[in-house]
Scaffold this motif. Structure first.
Motif, PDB file in Angstrom:
ATOM      1  N   LYS A   3      16.476 -14.051 115.165  1.00  0.00           N
ATOM      2  CA  LYS A   3      15.987 -15.365 114.772  1.00  0.00           C
ATOM      3  C   LYS A   3      16.493 -15.767 113.404  1.00  0.00           C
ATOM      4  O   LYS A   3      16.361 -15.040 112.450  1.00  0.00           O
ATOM      5  N   ILE A   4      17.050 -16.905 113.352  1.00  0.00           N
ATOM      6  CA  ILE A   4      17.687 -17.319 112.129  1.00  0.00           C
ATOM      7  C   ILE A   4      17.473 -18.793 111.847  1.00  0.00           C
ATOM      8  O   ILE A   4      18.177 -19.634 112.359  1.00  0.00           O
ATOM      9  N   THR A   5      16.488 -19.083 111.069  1.00  0.00           N
ATOM     10  CA  THR A   5      16.413 -20.419 110.501  1.00  0.00           C
ATOM     11  C   THR A   5      16.266 -20.252 109.005  1.00  0.00           C
ATOM     12  O   THR A   5      15.680 -19.282 108.550  1.00  0.00           O
ATOM     13  N   ALA A   6      16.785 -21.171 108.286  1.00  0.00           N
ATOM     14  CA  ALA A   6      16.671 -21.087 106.834  1.00  0.00           C
ATOM     15  C   ALA A   6      15.742 -22.168 106.351  1.00  0.00           C
ATOM     16  O   ALA A   6      15.599 -23.195 106.963  1.00  0.00           O
ATOM     17  N   MET A   7      15.097 -21.884 105.250  1.00  0.00           N
ATOM     18  CA  MET A   7      14.348 -22.933 104.596  1.00  0.00           C
ATOM     19  C   MET A   7      14.692 -22.867 103.128  1.00  0.00           C
ATOM     20  O   MET A   7      14.372 -21.898 102.466  1.00  0.00           O
ATOM     21  N   LEU A 443      26.295 -21.801 102.873  1.00  0.00           N
ATOM     22  CA  LEU A 443      26.844 -20.435 102.807  1.00  0.00           C
ATOM     23  C   LEU A 443      25.970 -19.459 103.588  1.00  0.00           C
ATOM     24  O   LEU A 443      26.471 -18.604 104.318  1.00  0.00           O
ATOM     25  N   HIS A 444      24.675 -19.605 103.425  1.00  0.00           N
ATOM     26  CA  HIS A 444      23.717 -18.752 104.136  1.00  0.00           C
ATOM     27  C   HIS A 444      23.919 -18.887 105.644  1.00  0.00           C
ATOM     28  O   HIS A 444      24.041 -17.883 106.347  1.00  0.00           O
ATOM     29  N   GLU A 445      23.975 -20.117 106.119  1.00  0.00           N
ATOM     30  CA  GLU A 445      24.003 -20.350 107.563  1.00  0.00           C
ATOM     31  C   GLU A 445      25.379 -20.116 108.166  1.00  0.00           C
ATOM     32  O   GLU A 445      25.500 -19.495 109.206  1.00  0.00           O
ATOM     33  N   CYS A 446      26.419 -20.652 107.517  1.00  0.00           N
ATOM     34  CA  CYS A 446      27.690 -20.611 108.242  1.00  0.00           C
ATOM     35  C   CYS A 446      28.528 -19.391 107.910  1.00  0.00           C
ATOM     36  O   CYS A 446      29.404 -19.030 108.677  1.00  0.00           O
ATOM     37  N   GLY A 448      26.901 -16.388 105.819  1.00  0.00           N
ATOM     38  CA  GLY A 448      26.029 -15.240 105.586  1.00  0.00           C
ATOM     39  C   GLY A 448      25.588 -14.545 106.870  1.00  0.00           C
ATOM     40  O   GLY A 448      25.844 -13.351 107.067  1.00  0.00           O
ATOM     41  N   HIS A 449      24.958 -15.293 107.747  1.00  0.00           N
ATOM     42  CA  HIS A 449      24.475 -14.675 108.982  1.00  0.00           C
ATOM     43  C   HIS A 449      25.618 -14.183 109.867  1.00  0.00           C
ATOM     44  O   HIS A 449      25.452 -13.237 110.631  1.00  0.00           O
ATOM     45  N   GLY A 450      26.757 -14.856 109.771  1.00  0.00           N
ATOM     46  CA  GLY A 450      27.868 -14.496 110.646  1.00  0.00           C
ATOM     47  C   GLY A 450      28.706 -13.337 110.128  1.00  0.00           C
ATOM     48  O   GLY A 450      29.567 -12.832 110.835  1.00  0.00           O
ATOM     49  N   GLU A 471      17.606  -9.383 107.468  1.00  0.00           N
ATOM     50  CA  GLU A 471      18.644 -10.316 107.894  1.00  0.00           C
ATOM     51  C   GLU A 471      18.677 -11.550 106.986  1.00  0.00           C
ATOM     52  O   GLU A 471      19.743 -12.010 106.585  1.00  0.00           O
ATOM     53  N   GLU A 472      17.522 -12.076 106.654  1.00  0.00           N
ATOM     54  CA  GLU A 472      17.486 -13.238 105.759  1.00  0.00           C
ATOM     55  C   GLU A 472      17.994 -12.855 104.368  1.00  0.00           C
ATOM     56  O   GLU A 472      18.686 -13.632 103.718  1.00  0.00           O
ATOM     57  N   ALA A 473      17.659 -11.658 103.906  1.00  0.00           N
ATOM     58  CA  ALA A 473      18.129 -11.203 102.595  1.00  0.00           C
ATOM     59  C   ALA A 473      19.655 -11.096 102.580  1.00  0.00           C
ATOM     60  O   ALA A 473      20.321 -11.479 101.618  1.00  0.00           O
TER      61      ALA A 473
HETATM   62 ZN    ZN Z   1      18.651 -17.451 107.685  1.00  0.00          ZN
END
Ligand code: ZN
Length: 668
Positions: A3-7, A443-446, A448-450, A471-473
């Motif tokens: 699960k990956i959403t950022a806030m 950067l986090h979304e496109c 970082g997670h990838g 994962e978020e870290a």
């Molecule tokens: Zn995230």
């Protein structure tokens, strides 16, 4: 861990910055309601009027498909949420007493909280709301309601509202307890955590390279003593609501921008019909690979934060279209994805040789629904299945009309004056926080997670309950590390080598102090994104202590964050990124536990109290969410749609009541 959403945080906690947003209406009224710990905002949909009529129709039917799923989420959150909502709304509409009385006001506040949370549990803390009106008051009002205005499960509803011991926590994450039995959500019934785990372990084949997302669209129950899944699909659980979703998706498909998009919508319809998770993967792959269409949407059972075992997806939908000029930023990042991967401070064996399909864009949300409404993420990265991400890429978006609304609504709220250490730092934030915060999300979304990879044979779920936090870290650290890189200037994304300091300052301030305003006194930090931010900030503080990288300065009895050495801080972020990636790549669960428990969970009561006190003076709502715009069809005399118009005047209670009335997916 899927699960990956950022806030992003500045917007949420209310640091004011100056944004640059095209087409804005200077007189737009962003704030529409305020109660409890919540502020409800509006957002604009710039660019909607410039879409073609076909695109507008496509958006329109997708928004209808989005709104028809609302009841599903309410029911997933707690089994009596829907009849409870109907009862409260009936009282709200039929009340003939003094609407200014304290008791009525308390009732109204409670209903607004329940609306906002899609149920009786706080959307963020998962704790049940405490009503400030009496049981007698509600009983008296319910007794006055006309026949048929409420439901047969009245006794259960009263217990749910008034008995603190009943359904106390929507999602319980406390280690050592039976997380399934002690969580009040409606994803499991009559089964223990052990039974659920045994059930799935028997289904899973550890050597399957393309596993389905087990449990994503099901409720696990015991039937005749046997553990089994009830599937969300037409003809199955939530079938009535799903039929209406499919009806509108079918309309939308007629106005698809291209054949591929049409195929995507049809694949989703097929999934809603058969409930087969293989079909969901087929859909997800098509969806991930479509980077050409301007209009896009998510609609389905997506993120599993609401499940203590991280399996079942909460229903949600966001309809959006690409903001073409703003997407330049994320396209530039995407094109350099391999460079970022190759140059990260991570051990080579944990890096991807080829970063695949990192696609990113800036979007304009047209509707928020289900689990994304009213509280919404500002960035999304999907699909969640690891093997699909690796083989087919993922799509990453930043929702800029939402970040912009957060930002505008927070201007002049006194936050900077209260928490930022000095004028030069305030000026830095005012000048660079909006852009660096958006870049951080990009950067986090496109990237970082990838980034990074698991070593062969490592179970993607090896980090268990700490998977989300780690994962978020990982994604946040990747973003923080690169924000300070000269590459940002070289790519033309920032124009000042010091700009990154704005995000660094805010990140540490938030992670160590200001985010604590969301936590009640005496409680631990529980939510994954908050844990991640605390982990990073506290770790950097303590590991930089000998060089005084971050200092806690006392002035007039108040604590301020002072960053003495931004470059050293960047190196610390790089160091921690390398370690977090190692933990993820090798599935080092004990190391994850140690980091999370040491830095991410426990709150210093003194600093916590101070933050709460200082916040109380500012009267800034800790949580924000949105009402949606309203789309109106304009028709000619033959009933053909000739235009779709958007308005922004609907109030929060009005919208909630209308959704209940016009989109009764499960409450007909
Ligand atoms: Zn995230």
């Amino acid at each position: 861990m899927r699960k990956i959403t950022a806030m992003a945080t500045a917007a949420l906690i209310g640091i004011s910055t100056s944004s640059m947003y095209a087409n804005e209406d200077k007189n737009f009224n962003y704030v529409t309601d305020r109660f409890a710990d919540i502020e409800v905002l509006r957002y604009q949909v710039p660019g909607f009027n410039e879409l073609s009529l076909q695109q507008k129709k496509l958006v329109y039917y997708l928004t209808e498909a989005a709104l028809w799923g609302r009841d599903i989420l309410w029911d997933q959150n707690y089994k009596y949420n829907l009849p409870l909502r109907q009862m409260l709304e009936a009282v709200y509409l039929n009340y003939d007493g003094d609407r200014n009385s304290d008791e009525y006001k308390a009732f109204e506040k409670y209903l607004k909280q329940v609306w906002f949370a899609n149920g009786i549990h706080h959307h963020y803390s998962n704790d049940k709301f405490t009503p400030e009106f009496s049981r007698e008051f509600l009983e008296k009002e319910v007794a006055k309601l006309p026949e048929g205005a409420y439901t047969p499960v009245k006794a259960e509803i009263f217990e749910a509202i008034f008995n603190p011991a009943v359904a106390a926590k929507k999602v319980n994450q406390a280690a050592g307890e039976d997380l399934v039995v002690t969580s009040a959500n409606n994803l499991y019934e009559g089964v223990t955590q052990q039974e659920v785990e045994d059930y799935y372990n028997a289904l899973k084949n550890p050597s399957d390279p393309t596993p389905i997302s087990y449990g994503l669209n099901t409720r696990v129950v015991k039937e005749n003593g046997k553990v089994t899944e009830q599937v969300y699909k037409i003809g199955g659980l939530y079938g009535e609501a799903i039929e209406k979703i499919v009806e509108n998706l079918s309309e939308a498909a007629k106005y698809a921008e291209n054949d591929r998009q049409k195929a995507i919508i049809e694949a989703l319809i097929e999934f809603y019909k058969n409930g087969d998770l293989k079909q969901f993967d087929t859909y997800s792959i098509l969806w991930a690979e479509d980077t050409d269409s301007q209009v896009d949407f998510i609609n389905g059972f997506i993120e599993s934060y609401g499940d203590p075992l991280g399996m079942t997806g909460a229903w949600e939908s966001i309809v959006n279209f690409k903001n073409i000029p703003a997407s330049h930023r994320t396209e530039v990042l995407s094109k350099s994805a391999q460079w970022f991967e190759d140059n990260s401070p991570v051990d080579k064996s944990f890096k991807k040789d080829k970063v695949k399909g990192v696609s990113a864009k800036v979007i304009t949300a047209a509707i928020l629904a289900g689990d994304s409404y009213p509280a919404t993420p500002i960035g999304i990265n999907l699909p969640n299945a690891n093997w699909i991400r690796a083989a087919h890429g993922s799509k990453s978006v930043t929702i800029e009309n939402i970040t912009d609304a957060y930002d505008k609504a927070s201007q002049g709220n006194g936050f900077n004056e209260e928490f930022v250490i000095d004028q030069p730092t305030t000026e830095l934030l005012e000048k660079y926080l909006f852009i660096t915060d958006n870049l951080h999300t990009d950067l986090h979304e496109c990237l970082g997670h990838g980034s990074g990879k698991l070593l062969p044979g490592v179970d993607p779920d090896a980090l268990k309950a700490h998977g989300s936090t780690i994962e978020e870290a990982r994604a946040d650290l990747f973003a923080l590390y690169y924000l300070a890189d000269p590459k940002m200037i070289e790519l033309g994304l920032l124009d000042n080598p010091d700009a990154y300091k704005a995000e660094y300052y805010k990140y540490i301030l938030n992670g160590m102090m200001t985010q604590l305003m969301r936590i009640e006194p005496g409680k631990d930090v529980e939510e994954a994104h908050m844990r991640n931010r605390k982990l990073i900030a506290e770790w950097a503080y303590r590991h930089g202590q000998k060089d005084n990288v971050i200092e806690l300065v006392k002035k007039d009895g108040k604590t301020y964050i002072k960053i003495n050495d931004y470059e050293a801080l960047r190196n610390l972020f790089g160091e921690l990124l390398a370690e977090i990636q190692r933990i993820r790549s090798t599935g080092d669960y004990p190391a994850a536990c140690e980091l999370v428990e040491e830095y991410a969970v426990k709150v210093d009561p003194a600093i916590h109290k101070e933050v709460l006190d200082r916040y109380a003076h500012l009267n800034i709502a800790p949580y924000k969410g949105f009402v949606n715009p309203v789309y109106h069809t304009v028709k000619d005399s033959d009933g053909n749609i000739t235009d779709i118009q958007v308005t922004y005047t609907e109030e929060y209670p009005e919208q909630m009541l209308r959704y209940g009335r016009e989109y009764p997916g499960l409450t007909r």
